[in-house]
Structures are given as structure tokens and as C-alpha cells.
Scaffold this motif. Structure first.
Motif, PDB file in Angstrom:
ATOM      1  N   ASN A   4       0.791  -1.218   0.000  1.00 46.35           N
ATOM      2  CA  ASN A   4       0.000   0.000   0.000  1.00 46.35           C
ATOM      3  C   ASN A   4       0.828   1.275   0.000  1.00 46.35           C
ATOM      4  O   ASN A   4       0.288   2.355   0.071  1.00 46.35           O
ATOM      5  CB  ASN A   4      -0.936   0.008   1.208  1.00 46.35           C
ATOM      6  N   VAL A   5       2.120   1.111  -0.059  1.00 43.91           N
ATOM      7  CA  VAL A   5       2.990   2.282  -0.067  1.00 43.91           C
ATOM      8  C   VAL A   5       3.635   2.417  -1.436  1.00 43.91           C
ATOM      9  O   VAL A   5       4.082   1.441  -2.018  1.00 43.91           O
ATOM     10  CB  VAL A   5       4.076   2.165   1.019  1.00 43.91           C
ATOM     11  N   LYS A   6       3.632   3.634  -1.935  1.00 45.11           N
ATOM     12  CA  LYS A   6       4.201   3.886  -3.257  1.00 45.11           C
ATOM     13  C   LYS A   6       5.244   4.985  -3.188  1.00 45.11           C
ATOM     14  O   LYS A   6       5.290   5.768  -2.245  1.00 45.11           O
ATOM     15  CB  LYS A   6       3.095   4.309  -4.231  1.00 45.11           C
ATOM     16  N   LYS A   7       6.033   5.030  -4.240  1.00 45.25           N
ATOM     17  CA  LYS A   7       7.044   6.073  -4.361  1.00 45.25           C
ATOM     18  C   LYS A   7       6.399   7.454  -4.228  1.00 45.25           C
ATOM     19  O   LYS A   7       5.295   7.665  -4.728  1.00 45.25           O
ATOM     20  CB  LYS A   7       7.738   5.938  -5.719  1.00 45.25           C
ATOM     21  N   ASN A   8       7.098   8.348  -3.545  1.00 43.47           N
ATOM     22  CA  ASN A   8       6.667   9.734  -3.300  1.00 43.47           C
ATOM     23  C   ASN A   8       5.594   9.881  -2.222  1.00 43.47           C
ATOM     24  O   ASN A   8       5.190  11.001  -1.909  1.00 43.47           O
ATOM     25  CB  ASN A   8       6.214  10.433  -4.589  1.00 43.47           C
ATOM     26  N   ASP A   9       5.122   8.768  -1.660  1.00 40.25           N
ATOM     27  CA  ASP A   9       4.240   8.886  -0.500  1.00 40.25           C
ATOM     28  C   ASP A   9       5.007   9.485   0.672  1.00 40.25           C
ATOM     29  O   ASP A   9       6.203   9.267   0.822  1.00 40.25           O
ATOM     30  CB  ASP A   9       3.761   7.495  -0.047  1.00 40.25           C
ATOM     31  N   LYS A  10       4.265  10.219   1.514  1.00 40.90           N
ATOM     32  CA  LYS A  10       4.826  10.618   2.802  1.00 40.90           C
ATOM     33  C   LYS A  10       4.535   9.492   3.782  1.00 40.90           C
ATOM     34  O   LYS A  10       3.406   9.030   3.883  1.00 40.90           O
ATOM     35  CB  LYS A  10       4.158  11.904   3.296  1.00 40.90           C
ATOM     36  N   VAL A  11       5.558   9.078   4.503  1.00 38.79           N
ATOM     37  CA  VAL A  11       5.354   8.011   5.476  1.00 38.79           C
ATOM     38  C   VAL A  11       5.976   8.401   6.812  1.00 38.79           C
ATOM     39  O   VAL A  11       6.813   9.304   6.886  1.00 38.79           O
ATOM     40  CB  VAL A  11       5.964   6.669   5.005  1.00 38.79           C
ATOM     41  N   ARG A  12       5.548   7.706   7.844  1.00 42.60           N
ATOM     42  CA  ARG A  12       6.135   7.896   9.165  1.00 42.60           C
ATOM     43  C   ARG A  12       6.614   6.549   9.679  1.00 42.60           C
ATOM     44  O   ARG A  12       5.908   5.551   9.566  1.00 42.60           O
ATOM     45  CB  ARG A  12       5.106   8.493  10.125  1.00 42.60           C
ATOM     46  N   ILE A  13       7.802   6.538  10.251  1.00 42.35           N
ATOM     47  CA  ILE A  13       8.328   5.299  10.824  1.00 42.35           C
ATOM     48  C   ILE A  13       7.726   5.104  12.216  1.00 42.35           C
ATOM     49  O   ILE A  13       7.686   6.040  13.018  1.00 42.35           O
ATOM     50  CB  ILE A  13       9.867   5.340  10.886  1.00 42.35           C
ATOM     51  N   ILE A  14       7.243   3.896  12.478  1.00 48.06           N
ATOM     52  CA  ILE A  14       6.536   3.669  13.742  1.00 48.06           C
ATOM     53  C   ILE A  14       7.328   2.800  14.711  1.00 48.06           C
ATOM     54  O   ILE A  14       6.865   2.496  15.798  1.00 48.06           O
ATOM     55  CB  ILE A  14       5.141   3.039  13.494  1.00 48.06           C
ATOM     56  N   THR A  15       8.523   2.392  14.330  1.00 49.21           N
ATOM     57  CA  THR A  15       9.321   1.602  15.248  1.00 49.21           C
ATOM     58  C   THR A  15      10.804   1.835  14.968  1.00 49.21           C
ATOM     59  O   THR A  15      11.171   2.354  13.917  1.00 49.21           O
ATOM     60  CB  THR A  15       8.960   0.099  15.130  1.00 49.21           C
ATOM     61  N   GLY A  16      11.650   1.479  15.913  1.00 52.60           N
ATOM     62  CA  GLY A  16      13.093   1.592  15.709  1.00 52.60           C
ATOM     63  C   GLY A  16      13.646   2.951  16.084  1.00 52.60           C
ATOM     64  O   GLY A  16      12.954   3.781  16.672  1.00 52.60           O
ATOM     65  N   LYS A  17      14.897   3.186  15.701  1.00 45.93           N
ATOM     66  CA  LYS A  17      15.587   4.398  16.163  1.00 45.93           C
ATOM     67  C   LYS A  17      15.013   5.683  15.582  1.00 45.93           C
ATOM     68  O   LYS A  17      15.162   6.747  16.160  1.00 45.93           O
ATOM     69  CB  LYS A  17      17.089   4.305  15.879  1.00 45.93           C
ATOM     70  N   ASP A  18      14.368   5.581  14.430  1.00 45.14           N
ATOM     71  CA  ASP A  18      13.775   6.765  13.807  1.00 45.14           C
ATOM     72  C   ASP A  18      12.269   6.839  14.022  1.00 45.14           C
ATOM     73  O   ASP A  18      11.549   7.526  13.286  1.00 45.14           O
ATOM     74  CB  ASP A  18      14.087   6.795  12.310  1.00 45.14           C
ATOM     75  N   ARG A  19      11.783   6.141  15.043  1.00 47.36           N
ATOM     76  CA  ARG A  19      10.368   6.132  15.362  1.00 47.36           C
ATOM     77  C   ARG A  19       9.800   7.558  15.469  1.00 47.36           C
ATOM     78  O   ARG A  19      10.378   8.413  16.136  1.00 47.36           O
ATOM     79  CB  ARG A  19      10.189   5.416  16.699  1.00 47.36           C
ATOM     80  N   ASP A  60      26.978   8.631   4.321  1.00 51.42           N
ATOM     81  CA  ASP A  60      25.675   8.318   4.908  1.00 51.42           C
ATOM     82  C   ASP A  60      24.747   7.850   3.800  1.00 51.42           C
ATOM     83  O   ASP A  60      24.605   8.530   2.793  1.00 51.42           O
ATOM     84  CB  ASP A  60      25.053   9.574   5.537  1.00 51.42           C
ATOM     85  N   ILE A  61      24.112   6.709   4.003  1.00 50.52           N
ATOM     86  CA  ILE A  61      23.097   6.295   3.038  1.00 50.52           C
ATOM     87  C   ILE A  61      21.843   5.854   3.781  1.00 50.52           C
ATOM     88  O   ILE A  61      21.891   5.480   4.952  1.00 50.52           O
ATOM     89  CB  ILE A  61      23.568   5.142   2.120  1.00 50.52           C
ATOM     90  N   GLU A  62      20.728   5.920   3.083  1.00 51.10           N
ATOM     91  CA  GLU A  62      19.472   5.482   3.668  1.00 51.10           C
ATOM     92  C   GLU A  62      19.346   3.966   3.500  1.00 51.10           C
ATOM     93  O   GLU A  62      19.366   3.461   2.395  1.00 51.10           O
ATOM     94  CB  GLU A  62      18.290   6.171   2.985  1.00 51.10           C
ATOM     95  N   ALA A  63      19.217   3.270   4.632  1.00 55.61           N
ATOM     96  CA  ALA A  63      19.025   1.825   4.584  1.00 55.61           C
ATOM     97  C   ALA A  63      17.537   1.524   4.428  1.00 55.61           C
ATOM     98  O   ALA A  63      16.691   2.325   4.845  1.00 55.61           O
ATOM     99  CB  ALA A  63      19.554   1.194   5.860  1.00 55.61           C
ATOM    100  N   PRO A  64      17.208   0.379   3.838  1.00 54.54           N
ATOM    101  CA  PRO A  64      15.793   0.048   3.643  1.00 54.54           C
ATOM    102  C   PRO A  64      15.051  -0.145   4.966  1.00 54.54           C
ATOM    103  O   PRO A  64      15.621  -0.576   5.954  1.00 54.54           O
ATOM    104  CB  PRO A  64      15.838  -1.272   2.873  1.00 54.54           C
ATOM    105  N   VAL A  65      13.785   0.211   4.950  1.00 54.62           N
ATOM    106  CA  VAL A  65      12.890   0.032   6.095  1.00 54.62           C
ATOM    107  C   VAL A  65      11.777  -0.902   5.649  1.00 54.62           C
ATOM    108  O   VAL A  65      11.243  -0.754   4.544  1.00 54.62           O
ATOM    109  CB  VAL A  65      12.268   1.384   6.519  1.00 54.62           C
ATOM    110  N   HIS A  66      11.435  -1.870   6.476  1.00 55.60           N
ATOM    111  CA  HIS A  66      10.363  -2.785   6.073  1.00 55.60           C
ATOM    112  C   HIS A  66       9.002  -2.090   6.127  1.00 55.60           C
ATOM    113  O   HIS A  66       8.758  -1.258   7.002  1.00 55.60           O
ATOM    114  CB  HIS A  66      10.346  -4.026   6.968  1.00 55.60           C
ATOM    115  N   LEU A  67       8.158  -2.469   5.171  1.00 54.02           N
ATOM    116  CA  LEU A  67       6.801  -1.916   5.080  1.00 54.02           C
ATOM    117  C   LEU A  67       6.034  -1.922   6.396  1.00 54.02           C
ATOM    118  O   LEU A  67       5.274  -1.009   6.682  1.00 54.02           O
ATOM    119  CB  LEU A  67       5.987  -2.792   4.118  1.00 54.02           C
ATOM    120  N   SER A  68       6.228  -2.993   7.163  1.00 52.40           N
ATOM    121  CA  SER A  68       5.453  -3.127   8.401  1.00 52.40           C
ATOM    122  C   SER A  68       5.884  -2.100   9.445  1.00 52.40           C
ATOM    123  O   SER A  68       5.220  -1.945  10.465  1.00 52.40           O
ATOM    124  CB  SER A  68       5.589  -4.538   8.959  1.00 52.40           C
TER     125      SER A  68
END
Ligand SMILES: [Zn+2]
Length: 107
Positions: A4-19, A60-68
Motif C-alpha cells: 500500500n505504499v508507493k514512491k513519493n508517498d509521505k510516510v512515518r516510521i513507527i518503530t526503531g531508532k527513527d520512530r 551516509d546512506i538510507e538503509a531500507p525500512v520494512h513496510l510493516s
């Protein structure tokens, strides 16, 4: 799990160090269900020298974040939301905000 997530969507991380942090989706890896989000989940990588950077070094690079681990942020109500699907009359489906029902896809 639907993608349900597509390129250019705004998202928020809900877990982990960048929660709690939000950003724009730069890349979606559909097979692995992972996203690259601008400026989030940044890790240090050692880079070998190449033509652009003769010395190499640490970058510095952006590492992948899982959809969940993310929620889509609705552009209208600005709330993190579970994306729902809605059928248009002509057989197409669009993604809508689970809270305010704003259509998230360009139709
Ligand atoms: Zn909304």
C-alpha cells in the motif's frame, strides 16, 4: 500483506531508532517489501574511491525500512493512517486515507 505504499508517498516510521520521524518514499522494493525513505534510517557506509570521490571514505546512506514499520501519512489530514482501497465506478481501485477517506492516488 498488500503493498500500500508507493514512491513519493509521505510516510512515518513507527518503530526503531527513527520512530516518529517522517519522510518521502524514494524507492519501493516490491519483492522484499522494503522502502528507502529520504533522510531516514541513515547508516554509515564505507565507500571505496571512485571517479566522483577519489578518496573514498565514510558516507551516509538510507538503509531500507520494512513496510510493516511505516504508516502512510495522509496529505489532507496529516495523520498516519492505514491505507484502504476504494473501487471507482470504472473498475479501477484507488488508495484512500483510512481516517478522512481522501484519495491518495492521482486519478
Ligand atoms: Zn486523511
Amino acid at each position: 500483506m498488500g503493498l500500500n505504499v508507493k514512491k513519493n508517498d509521505k510516510v512515518r516510521i513507527i518503530t526503531g531508532k527513527d520512530r516518529g520521524k517522517g519522510g518521502r518514499v524514494l524507492f519501493v522494493d516490491k519483492k522484499k517489501g522494503r522502502l528507502i525513505i529520504e533522510g531516514l534510517n541513515v547508516v554509515k557506509k564505507t565507500k571505496r574511491p571512485d571517479q566522483q570521490n577519489q578518496k573514498g571514505g565514510i558516507i551516509d546512506i538510507e538503509a531500507p525500512v520494512h513496510l510493516s514499520n511505516v504508516m502512510v501519512v495522509c496529505p489532507k489530514c496529516s495523520k498516519p493512517t492505514r491505507v484502504k482501497k476504494k473501487a471507482l465506478g470504472d473498475g479501477r481501485h484507488v488508495r484512500i486515507c483510512g481516517k478522512c477517506e481522501e484519495i491518495l492516488d492521482k486519478v
